[in-house]
Design an enzyme around this catalytic site. Sequence first.
Site, PDB file in Angstrom:
ATOM      1  CB  CYS A 113      41.400  36.424  39.325  1.00  0.00           C
ATOM      2  SG  CYS A 113      41.284  38.210  39.361  1.00  0.00           S
TER       3      CYS A 113
ATOM      4  CB  CYS B 103      37.829  37.409  38.993  1.00  0.00           C
ATOM      5  SG  CYS B 103      39.106  37.772  37.759  1.00  0.00           S
TER       6      CYS B 103
END
Length: 444
Positions: free
Chosen positions: A68, A71
């Site tokens: 991600c 993230c």
Amino acid sequence: MRLTVARRLLPLCALLLRALLSSTSVSPVAEAQQFAVDGMVRELDESNFGSVISSFDYVLVDFYASWCGHCKSLSPELDAAAPVLAGLREPIVIAKIDADKYRRLSSKYEIDGFPTLKIFVHGVPMDYYGPRKAELLVRFLKKFVAPDVAILDSDSTISEFLEAAGTYFPIYIGFGMEETIISELAIKYKKKAWFAVAKGFSDNVMDLYDFDKVPALVSLHPNYNEKSTFYGPFDDESLESFVKQNLLPLGMPLNSETLKLLKDDERKIVLTVVEDENDVKSKELIKLLKASASANRDFLFAYVGLKQWEDFVGTFSIGKKSKLPKMLVWDGNEDYFSVTGCESVGEEDQGHEIARFLDGFRVGRTEAKKISGPSFISFINSLVGLRLVFIIVFVVAVLMLIQTIGNVDDNDSGVGVQEAGHVASASSSKPETKEIHRFGDKED
């Protein structure tokens, strides 16, 4: 034969179901391990997650996925915030776990997108909706370890308190009021608002916060530039009613984050759909809606732009061909109401049209409707959670397996039984299936 097979399968099914329902196990060694506050972001897994959560009063957990991009952007912000939060009088620990890898924990805490942040307060999780930049994140999280009621004794301490509080929580300040009057409410709503009492202040403060006598309880929404003043009565019921009605702003802009804040408010939602929240005409209408909200506190007023959130607006059967702005009353779940004769808001005398819409709803000049299409499934998913879905699917699969084995047994038991079994199998061989679509799933 069928009964025999079923009896043999049931213990196995019970064991499998028990394994599915069981929480992540933690070894005795891990349970006994003591963790130190070192200002680092802790990497968790299934073996130490429970131990870390139980070892600290306050833990912010980042549920992330290794692939991600968002993230990866969040990670250095958490690294910067961790030593500051660890240095508080009551330290807050930051931890992270690969929720894509450890799916059982992801299911348990209903993680449906990355990154998802949750703060565990004495082991109890709650969603984190605050800022994600290090400096603002620190300011936001200090709320959880602050005193229930701050005592302010001068103009300067009031200013310092407001500066430290920031803009993400509503603020309640009791001027000329004893701490005991709001202490119980401060404890009850600690996770949702700041509370303080000011015992020393000047006339300038009274002018600034727009109250002319004491005692007075002033609510502030810095993020929306809103304030409201309550002069009593100061009984428990009246005080709590004022606090609850001011937890949310007069006009709530709806998006995927603010929508979650509505779940604890029991009022019906007067929802206005505009073409674009940011155009001049919409902003003028929103001002009128806020004025109406101030006079009709028994409703929660909210607005959303078709341009900003078309998927959500579409659940009310409103699209690009609809005449906007349009008002409706929503129960926050599956049902909503239109008011006959008030299908849309014209450009002339909009304040009068808002009042006519509310009057029409109050006298029952309404048409009840339900949120349309499969997109409502997303709301159900958020309430039910993936874990329960897995359990339901598992139980259904087990029952189907037992039934299938039973039918095979019937086929082997004789010609007459075989024919009857063939008919039964034919009638049930094509179970009805439904394709479920979800909207609002988080993507990187």
